[in-house]
Scaffold this motif. Structure first.
Motif, PDB file in Angstrom:
ATOM      1  N   MET A  39       0.847  -1.202   0.000  1.00 38.62           N
ATOM      2  CA  MET A  39       0.000   0.000   0.000  1.00 38.62           C
ATOM      3  C   MET A  39       0.875   1.241   0.000  1.00 38.62           C
ATOM      4  N   ASP A  40       0.514   2.233  -0.808  1.00 44.91           N
ATOM      5  CA  ASP A  40       1.270   3.479  -0.891  1.00 44.91           C
ATOM      6  C   ASP A  40       0.776   4.437   0.195  1.00 44.91           C
ATOM      7  N   HIS A  41       1.666   4.770   1.145  1.00 47.76           N
ATOM      8  CA  HIS A  41       1.283   5.642   2.248  1.00 47.76           C
ATOM      9  C   HIS A  41       1.709   7.094   2.025  1.00 47.76           C
ATOM     10  N   ASN A  42       2.276   7.411   0.840  1.00 42.75           N
ATOM     11  CA  ASN A  42       2.809   8.759   0.623  1.00 42.75           C
ATOM     12  C   ASN A  42       1.740   9.838   0.770  1.00 42.75           C
ATOM     13  N   GLY A  43       0.498   9.523   0.397  1.00 39.95           N
ATOM     14  CA  GLY A  43      -0.553  10.529   0.475  1.00 39.95           C
ATOM     15  C   GLY A  43      -1.352  10.493   1.764  1.00 39.95           C
ATOM     16  N   PHE A  44      -0.919   9.691   2.720  1.00 45.71           N
ATOM     17  CA  PHE A  44      -1.686   9.550   3.962  1.00 45.71           C
ATOM     18  C   PHE A  44      -1.459  10.758   4.863  1.00 45.71           C
ATOM     19  N   ASP A  45      -2.543  11.355   5.308  1.00 43.50           N
ATOM     20  CA  ASP A  45      -2.490  12.534   6.169  1.00 43.50           C
ATOM     21  C   ASP A  45      -2.343  12.086   7.624  1.00 43.50           C
ATOM     22  N   LEU A  46      -1.230  12.437   8.245  1.00 45.72           N
ATOM     23  CA  LEU A  46      -0.993  12.007   9.621  1.00 45.72           C
ATOM     24  C   LEU A  46      -1.992  12.629  10.602  1.00 45.72           C
ATOM     25  N   ASN A  47      -2.661  13.711  10.195  1.00 48.83           N
ATOM     26  CA  ASN A  47      -3.696  14.273  11.065  1.00 48.83           C
ATOM     27  C   ASN A  47      -4.847  13.286  11.270  1.00 48.83           C
ATOM     28  N   LEU A  48      -4.990  12.354  10.326  1.00 48.67           N
ATOM     29  CA  LEU A  48      -6.052  11.364  10.471  1.00 48.67           C
ATOM     30  C   LEU A  48      -5.805  10.452  11.669  1.00 48.67           C
ATOM     31  N   ILE A  49      -4.545  10.277  12.045  1.00 54.36           N
ATOM     32  CA  ILE A  49      -4.251   9.434  13.208  1.00 54.36           C
ATOM     33  C   ILE A  49      -4.780  10.099  14.469  1.00 54.36           C
ATOM     34  N   ALA A  50      -4.629  11.426  14.565  1.00 56.44           N
ATOM     35  CA  ALA A  50      -5.171  12.145  15.721  1.00 56.44           C
ATOM     36  C   ALA A  50      -6.694  12.033  15.749  1.00 56.44           C
ATOM     37  N   ALA A  51      -7.319  12.113  14.579  1.00 56.23           N
ATOM     38  CA  ALA A  51      -8.778  11.955  14.510  1.00 56.23           C
ATOM     39  C   ALA A  51      -9.180  10.552  14.954  1.00 56.23           C
ATOM     40  N   PHE A  52      -8.438   9.546  14.513  1.00 52.62           N
ATOM     41  CA  PHE A  52      -8.729   8.157  14.893  1.00 52.62           C
ATOM     42  C   PHE A  52      -8.645   7.989  16.410  1.00 52.62           C
ATOM     43  N   GLN A  53      -7.587   8.534  17.017  1.00 54.35           N
ATOM     44  CA  GLN A  53      -7.415   8.388  18.454  1.00 54.35           C
ATOM     45  C   GLN A  53      -8.531   9.094  19.222  1.00 54.35           C
ATOM     46  N   ALA A  54      -8.991  10.245  18.705  1.00 50.30           N
ATOM     47  CA  ALA A  54     -10.099  10.944  19.351  1.00 50.30           C
ATOM     48  C   ALA A  54     -11.387  10.122  19.269  1.00 50.30           C
ATOM     49  N   LEU A  55     -11.610   9.489  18.128  1.00 53.76           N
ATOM     50  CA  LEU A  55     -12.796   8.643  17.978  1.00 53.76           C
ATOM     51  C   LEU A  55     -12.721   7.427  18.896  1.00 53.76           C
ATOM     52  N   MET A  56     -11.547   6.863  19.037  1.00 60.48           N
ATOM     53  CA  MET A  56     -11.390   5.720  19.941  1.00 60.48           C
ATOM     54  C   MET A  56     -11.679   6.131  21.384  1.00 60.48           C
ATOM     55  N   ALA A  57     -11.265   7.351  21.749  1.00 57.70           N
ATOM     56  CA  ALA A  57     -11.447   7.797  23.122  1.00 57.70           C
ATOM     57  C   ALA A  57     -12.886   8.192  23.419  1.00 57.70           C
ATOM     58  N   GLU A  58     -13.557   8.837  22.468  1.00 55.87           N
ATOM     59  CA  GLU A  58     -14.883   9.399  22.722  1.00 55.87           C
ATOM     60  C   GLU A  58     -16.024   8.516  22.231  1.00 55.87           C
ATOM     61  N   ARG A  59     -15.794   7.710  21.201  1.00 58.15           N
ATOM     62  CA  ARG A  59     -16.832   6.859  20.580  1.00 58.15           C
ATOM     63  C   ARG A  59     -18.037   7.692  20.124  1.00 58.15           C
ATOM     64  N   ASN A  60     -17.763   8.956  19.770  1.00 55.58           N
ATOM     65  CA  ASN A  60     -18.817   9.863  19.338  1.00 55.58           C
ATOM     66  C   ASN A  60     -18.175  10.918  18.440  1.00 55.58           C
ATOM     67  N   VAL A  61     -18.762  11.118  17.249  1.00 58.13           N
ATOM     68  CA  VAL A  61     -18.152  12.030  16.284  1.00 58.13           C
ATOM     69  C   VAL A  61     -18.099  13.457  16.814  1.00 58.13           C
ATOM     70  N   THR A  62     -19.181  13.922  17.412  1.00 56.54           N
ATOM     71  CA  THR A  62     -19.227  15.312  17.880  1.00 56.54           C
ATOM     72  C   THR A  62     -18.225  15.558  18.995  1.00 56.54           C
ATOM     73  N   ARG A  63     -18.194  14.661  19.980  1.00 56.77           N
ATOM     74  CA  ARG A  63     -17.245  14.850  21.086  1.00 56.77           C
ATOM     75  C   ARG A  63     -15.804  14.679  20.620  1.00 56.77           C
ATOM     76  N   ALA A  64     -15.561  13.748  19.690  1.00 56.09           N
ATOM     77  CA  ALA A  64     -14.215  13.566  19.148  1.00 56.09           C
ATOM     78  C   ALA A  64     -13.754  14.816  18.412  1.00 56.09           C
ATOM     79  N   ALA A  65     -14.677  15.434  17.670  1.00 58.03           N
ATOM     80  CA  ALA A  65     -14.340  16.660  16.953  1.00 58.03           C
ATOM     81  C   ALA A  65     -13.944  17.753  17.932  1.00 58.03           C
ATOM     82  N   ARG A  66     -14.748  17.881  19.006  1.00 58.58           N
ATOM     83  CA  ARG A  66     -14.463  18.903  20.008  1.00 58.58           C
ATOM     84  C   ARG A  66     -13.123  18.636  20.699  1.00 58.58           C
TER      85      ARG A  66
END
Length: 308
Positions: free
Chosen positions: A1-28
């Motif tokens: 898989m080519d990871h050159n275009g992968f945005d590392l900010n998505l990892i922070a979003a993933f971790q927020a979703l794992m912690a909150e289990r809710n899109v709105t709270r993860a966004a906040r």
């Protein structure tokens, strides 16, 4: 898989979703809007080929693929945090490196003996390389290209990327062979103009600070010898009937058969500054080295120029 275009900010979003289990709270949690977090989740799903989070009575539930990603993604963020929080220290005693200084002839004579003595005592593993240069633009180029760590020269211009600190200032004195006919040329401006002069011109342009001051008065002098090395001048003056105008620091400790006098016309003092590039401003080793140069420059001169 080519990871050159992968945005590392998505990892922070993933971790927020794992912690909150809710899109709105993860966004906040990470300062995004709810639509932006939804878009980030969609991009994560495309990148991984998995739903990652599915709706459940208790909110978003991670899929097995999301659980597999949680640990390595967390390690990535932890590594980034450590890298950003790391402030490298500097121990001069144990340091082993080479630093490069760009110095013209006079700053080399003025600074290198004291700097060499300091480094030998406090940082024996640091080696010095010295590069010469002719003009200010040459020094700026050496710093821009990271060829030199530091330079010593006249104050920089408007370049915001070049930082500086004052080191020392040199005034001019005139010298002639003591007891020779040229000694009378030091007495007043008419006699000074009648003499034959030695001009130090590292750039080879044949026009120095004395010529500039004379030109402002509509006057000119006769230059009998032009040479690029200023420290050869005192020995030449002691054996000839030429007159030279040099920085006082060049004449300090010169031969006793030289007459030394203040110039018979007003000449500007020459400031010398320590120069460095902004990219090295916060580096601990560079800060330490700059401080050593500044302290050496502040040390009293070994010889004092005596004017008759």
């Amino acid at each position: 898989m080519d990871h050159n275009g992968f945005d590392l900010n998505l990892i922070a979003a993933f971790q927020a979703l794992m912690a909150e289990r809710n899109v709105t709270r993860a966004a906040r949690r990470i300062g995004l809007t709810q639509p932006a977090m939804s878009a980030a989740l969609a991009r994560l799903r495309r990148a991984t080929g998995d739903e990652l989070f599915v709706r459940s009575p208790k909110g978003l539930a991670p899929t097995p693929r999301a659980l597999d990603l949680a640990r390595p993604f967390g390690q990535i963020l932890e590594t980034v945090d450590i890298a950003l929080d790391h402030r490298p220290g500097f121990d001069p005693v144990s340091a082993s490196t080479r630093v490069t200084l760009a110095l013209s002839e006079h700053p080399a004579h003025r600074l290198l003996p004291g700097l060499g003595r300091r480094l030998a005592a406090a940082a024996p593993g640091i080696d010095l390389q010295v590069l010469g240069f002719q003009g200010r633009e040459d020094a700026i180029r050496l710093l821009d290209e990271a060829v030199a760590d530091l330079a010593v020269g006249v104050p920089p211009g408007p370049e915001a990327r070049i930082l500086s600190a004052p080191l020392f200032t040199e005034v001019f004195v005139c010298i002639a062979r003591k007891g020779g006919p040229a000694e009378a040329a030091l007495a007043d401006l008419p006699s000074f103009l009648d003499a034959r002069h030695l001009l130090v011109s590292p750039e080879g342009d044949g026009f120095g600070v004395v010529d500039q001051a004379l030109q402002a008065q509509g006057l000119r002098r006769r230059v009998g010898l032009t040479l690029p090395q200023m420290y050869a001048a005192p020995a030449i003056i002691a054996e000839t009937d030429l007159v030279a105008t040099l920085m006082a620091g060049v004449v300090a400790g010169a031969r006793p058969d030289l007459a030394v006098s203040a110039p018979p016309l007003a000449l500007p003092a020459i400031p010398f500054h320590l120069l460095w590039h902004r990219r090295t401003d916060d580096h601990p080793a560079q800060r330490w080295l700059r401080q050593q140069v500044i302290e050496v420059a502040a040390e009293p001169a070994q010889d004092e120029v005596l004017l008759f």
